[in-house]
Design a protein around this motif. Structure first.
Motif, PDB file in Angstrom:
ATOM      1  N   GLY A  61      83.792  75.355  61.018  1.00 20.52           N
ATOM      2  CA  GLY A  61      85.166  74.888  60.981  1.00 20.52           C
ATOM      3  C   GLY A  61      85.764  74.706  62.365  1.00 20.52           C
ATOM      4  N   LEU A  62      85.514  75.640  63.281  1.00 19.23           N
ATOM      5  CA  LEU A  62      86.073  75.539  64.625  1.00 19.23           C
ATOM      6  C   LEU A  62      85.448  74.374  65.396  1.00 19.23           C
ATOM      7  N   ASN A  63      84.144  74.164  65.250  1.00 28.71           N
ATOM      8  CA  ASN A  63      83.504  73.025  65.918  1.00 28.71           C
ATOM      9  C   ASN A  63      84.033  71.701  65.384  1.00 28.71           C
ATOM     10  N   ALA A  64      84.238  71.619  64.073  1.00 25.97           N
ATOM     11  CA  ALA A  64      84.777  70.384  63.491  1.00 25.97           C
ATOM     12  C   ALA A  64      86.206  70.142  63.962  1.00 25.97           C
ATOM     13  N   TYR A  65      86.987  71.210  64.107  1.00 21.71           N
ATOM     14  CA  TYR A  65      88.358  71.063  64.586  1.00 21.71           C
ATOM     15  C   TYR A  65      88.375  70.613  66.049  1.00 21.71           C
ATOM     16  N   ALA A  66      87.470  71.144  66.869  1.00 20.50           N
ATOM     17  CA  ALA A  66      87.419  70.761  68.279  1.00 20.50           C
ATOM     18  C   ALA A  66      86.974  69.316  68.454  1.00 20.50           C
ATOM     19  N   GLU A  67      86.088  68.834  67.573  1.00 18.78           N
ATOM     20  CA  GLU A  67      85.570  67.466  67.685  1.00 18.78           C
ATOM     21  C   GLU A  67      86.402  66.464  66.901  1.00 18.78           C
ATOM     22  N   ASN A  68      87.573  66.914  66.374  1.00 21.63           N
ATOM     23  CA  ASN A  68      88.498  66.046  65.636  1.00 21.63           C
ATOM     24  C   ASN A  68      87.912  65.524  64.335  1.00 21.63           C
ATOM     25  N   ARG A  69      86.868  66.176  63.823  1.00 19.58           N
ATOM     26  CA  ARG A  69      86.425  65.870  62.469  1.00 19.58           C
ATOM     27  C   ARG A  69      87.367  66.523  61.460  1.00 19.58           C
ATOM     28  N   ILE A  70      88.051  67.569  61.886  1.00 22.14           N
ATOM     29  CA  ILE A  70      89.159  68.158  61.152  1.00 22.14           C
ATOM     30  C   ILE A  70      90.388  68.010  62.051  1.00 22.14           C
ATOM     31  N   ILE A  71      91.375  67.268  61.610  1.00 23.83           N
ATOM     32  CA  ILE A  71      92.479  66.871  62.485  1.00 23.83           C
ATOM     33  C   ILE A  71      93.531  67.965  62.587  1.00 23.83           C
ATOM     34  N   ARG A  72      94.043  68.448  61.468  1.00 27.49           N
ATOM     35  CA  ARG A  72      95.182  69.360  61.475  1.00 27.49           C
ATOM     36  C   ARG A  72      94.757  70.781  61.122  1.00 27.49           C
ATOM     37  N   THR A  73      95.646  71.730  61.440  1.00 29.15           N
ATOM     38  CA  THR A  73      95.362  73.130  61.131  1.00 29.15           C
ATOM     39  C   THR A  73      95.344  73.358  59.627  1.00 29.15           C
ATOM     40  N   ILE A  74      96.197  72.672  58.888  1.00 26.16           N
ATOM     41  CA  ILE A  74      96.217  72.821  57.437  1.00 26.16           C
ATOM     42  C   ILE A  74      94.926  72.297  56.836  1.00 26.16           C
ATOM     43  N   ASP A  75      94.323  71.276  57.463  1.00 26.38           N
ATOM     44  CA  ASP A  75      93.028  70.776  56.990  1.00 26.38           C
ATOM     45  C   ASP A  75      91.932  71.813  57.225  1.00 26.38           C
ATOM     46  N   LEU A  76      92.031  72.540  58.337  1.00 26.73           N
ATOM     47  CA  LEU A  76      91.056  73.605  58.602  1.00 26.73           C
ATOM     48  C   LEU A  76      91.193  74.726  57.572  1.00 26.73           C
ATOM     49  N   LEU A  77      92.434  75.049  57.193  1.00 27.11           N
ATOM     50  CA  LEU A  77      92.641  76.053  56.152  1.00 27.11           C
ATOM     51  C   LEU A  77      92.019  75.601  54.831  1.00 27.11           C
ATOM     52  N   ASN A  78      92.216  74.339  54.466  1.00 25.95           N
ATOM     53  CA  ASN A  78      91.625  73.820  53.232  1.00 25.95           C
ATOM     54  C   ASN A  78      90.098  73.834  53.307  1.00 25.95           C
ATOM     55  N   PHE A  79      89.552  73.592  54.509  1.00 28.95           N
ATOM     56  CA  PHE A  79      88.097  73.639  54.671  1.00 28.95           C
ATOM     57  C   PHE A  79      87.581  75.054  54.412  1.00 28.95           C
ATOM     58  N   PHE A  80      88.256  76.053  54.981  1.00 24.62           N
ATOM     59  CA  PHE A  80      87.839  77.442  54.761  1.00 24.62           C
ATOM     60  C   PHE A  80      87.965  77.829  53.287  1.00 24.62           C
ATOM     61  N   MET A  81      89.020  77.348  52.621  1.00 26.74           N
ATOM     62  CA  MET A  81      89.180  77.645  51.200  1.00 26.74           C
ATOM     63  C   MET A  81      88.072  76.999  50.369  1.00 26.74           C
ATOM     64  N   SER A  82      87.675  75.769  50.744  1.00 21.10           N
ATOM     65  CA  SER A  82      86.606  75.097  50.011  1.00 21.10           C
ATOM     66  C   SER A  82      85.263  75.790  50.190  1.00 21.10           C
ATOM     67  N   LYS A  83      85.093  76.472  51.315  1.00 23.56           N
ATOM     68  CA  LYS A  83      83.851  77.212  51.570  1.00 23.56           C
ATOM     69  C   LYS A  83      83.909  78.642  51.020  1.00 23.56           C
ATOM     70  N   ASN A  84      85.001  78.996  50.296  1.00 22.05           N
ATOM     71  CA  ASN A  84      85.181  80.320  49.699  1.00 22.05           C
ATOM     72  C   ASN A  84      85.166  81.424  50.761  1.00 22.05           C
ATOM     73  N   LEU A  85      85.784  81.143  51.904  1.00 23.09           N
ATOM     74  CA  LEU A  85      85.857  82.153  52.953  1.00 23.09           C
ATOM     75  C   LEU A  85      86.723  83.329  52.513  1.00 23.09           C
ATOM     76  N   HIS A  86      87.778  83.060  51.726  1.00 23.07           N
ATOM     77  CA  HIS A  86      88.633  84.143  51.261  1.00 23.07           C
ATOM     78  C   HIS A  86      87.886  85.080  50.324  1.00 23.07           C
ATOM     79  N   GLY A  87      87.006  84.504  49.474  1.00 18.99           N
ATOM     80  CA  GLY A  87      86.221  85.351  48.580  1.00 18.99           C
ATOM     81  C   GLY A  87      85.189  86.191  49.317  1.00 18.99           C
ATOM     82  N   LEU A  88      84.590  85.619  50.347  1.00 16.00           N
ATOM     83  CA  LEU A  88      83.584  86.356  51.121  1.00 16.00           C
ATOM     84  C   LEU A  88      84.206  87.484  51.926  1.00 16.00           C
ATOM     85  N   THR A  89      85.479  87.328  52.313  1.00 15.34           N
ATOM     86  CA  THR A  89      86.157  88.375  53.084  1.00 15.34           C
ATOM     87  C   THR A  89      86.973  89.313  52.200  1.00 15.34           C
ATOM     88  N   GLY A  90      86.922  89.117  50.873  1.00 11.49           N
ATOM     89  CA  GLY A  90      87.606  90.011  49.954  1.00 11.49           C
ATOM     90  C   GLY A  90      89.097  89.790  49.863  1.00 11.49           C
TER      91      GLY A  90
END
Length: 417
Positions: free
Chosen positions: A84-113
């Motif tokens: 996610g951070l690499n995609a945000y730095a390379e502008n493949r993910i433009i906004r911070t809210i898009d990065l949040l949606n990316f983490f949610m789609s990868k189930n990061l919240h479930g993996l971190t409890g």
């Protein structure tokens, strides 16, 4: 209520209050001395390259024979954060809210409890320097230094993220007029300040001449006023020159179709897992229902009934479907491909918000312009810089025009059969 102490009897007399004050001061001194000792040890450990505070998302503390407690990446959480951070730095993910949606789609919240990821948490992740393998604590005067833990992103990626966070997002203002679409989105080539737009009145009171101006008084540009039509014509030519080649568009269409199919497969897989969990919960409910008639205790029966209600609630949560209109992938893909192939045609449409959106999608920073040289080499976003990246990476594959003849000083050998 009456105040009691295990090792001291409180007394309302003057002597009792004096002794109580002495004991309180002594304990306060011990607490502060202990705090100072702990802070000194933590400071010394950070100076040696070890982090002593809470572990960021993607890391955990594990005991190491050589280093003691050491920050260690946790998989697959660390890989998701790095992606996610690499995609945000390379502008493949433009906004911070898009990065949040990316983490949610990868189930990061479930993996971190966690139930969900907060927006502020994502913002803290973007400025977290520990991901680069470095440690720093400015409050204690500890400068940046290499840490002993493993990095998950490079320093260059972290630097790009910080530059992107400092760059303000270009948003339209109410004062922006449609006759000056390049106002504040084109910078002066001499001083780098954004150019503004205004009109000069001619001798004819009903006729105006629009132009773009560099408002920096210390700028050395001459002239500072440039006709608006000249700047906009050069800007359209710039857009036509950076459009994506048809070969790359065909390749992008194939890649996008594969990515979309993978997302569809992931959604189908998640739905199958959800159905399997529902069947398991229904089986548990049936077991509880069979046990309840054989239970004589009223309290135990009430607990079973409460458990059944909790399982029913869980089934309702799993069956809850988000009522969202399914996008037409083919239509959306064709629109995106058309935009990448003809950005100039999209920009000339009389829509102020559309012009700003097109500009922000193409350029990572304002292009610089001068009357003499026109637009310089702009910094482009990923889709429009793919061609340049390919050419830069394949420079060593270019064939030589000819092979130079050997020098007279070089020895020559003749092969014989």
């Amino acid at each position: 209520a009456q105040l009691k102490c295990l090792n001291y009897n409180f007394d309302d007399s003057a002597e009792g209050e004096f002794v109580e004050t002495i004991f309180a001061a002594q304990n306060q001194l011990e607490r502060k001395q202990n705090r100072r000792q702990v802070c000194q040890k933590m400071k010394a450990r950070i100076e040696r390259g070890y982090w002593c505070f809470g572990a960021p998302t993607g890391y955990e503390y594990l005991k190491d024979k050589e280093h003691g407690k050491l920050l260690t990446p946790v998989q697959p959480i660390a890989d998701i954060v790095a992606e996610g951070l690499n995609a945000y730095a390379e502008n493949r993910i433009i906004r911070t809210i898009d990065l949040l949606n990316f983490f949610m789609s990868k189930n990061l919240h479930g993996l971190t409890g966690k139930n969900k990821i907060q927006f502020e948490h994502v913002k803290r992740m973007l400025v977290q320097q520990l991901y680069t393998g470095q440690v720093e604590h400015r409050e204690w005067g500890i400068t940046k230094r290499p840490g002993h833990h493993k990095a998950i992103i490079s320093v260059e990626t972290y630097t790009k993220i910080q530059k992107k966070l400092k760059r303000p997002e270009r948003k339209p203002r109410e004062t922006d007029k449609l006759e000056f679409p390049l106002r504040r989105v084109v910078s002066c080539a001499f001083c780098g300040k954004p150019m503004t737009g205004s009109c000069n009145r001619s001798k004819n009171p009903n006729k105006y001449y629009p132009h773009y101006t560099c408002g920096n008084k210390e700028c050395s540009a001459n002239p500072k006023n440039i006709t608006a039509s000249k700047v906009e014509e050069d800007y359209i030519r710039l857009l036509e020159s950076i459009k994506v080649d048809p070969i790359l568009l065909d390749m992008a269409k194939v890649v996008a179709t594969k990515i979309w199919q993978k997302k569809v497969d992931d959604i189908g897989r998640a739905q199958k897992e959800k159905d399997a969990e529902i069947k398991l919960i229904e089986k548990q409910i049936e077991n509880y229902i069979d046990i309840i008639p054989t239970t004589s205790s009223q309290s135990v029966r009430a607990r079973y009934e409460g458990k059944i209600e909790d399982l029913d609630r869980r089934i309702s949560e799993l069956n809850k479907k988000e009522h969202q209109k399914q996008p037409n992938f083919e239509e959306a893909l064709n629109l995106a491909i058309k935009f990448l192939g003809t950005p100039a045609e999209t920009w000339v449409k009389p829509d102020r918000n559309l012009k700003n959106m097109v500009h922000n999608m193409i350029f990572t920073e304002n292009p610089k312009y001068s009357l003499k040289d026109g637009f310089g080499t702009p910094k482009l976003s990923l889709p429009f810089s793919v061609k340049k990246l390919i050419l830069d990476n394949n420079d060593h594959l270019v064939e030589l025009g000819r092979i130079a003849l050997p020098s007279r000083n070089c020895p020559m050998y003749r092969l014989r059969a």
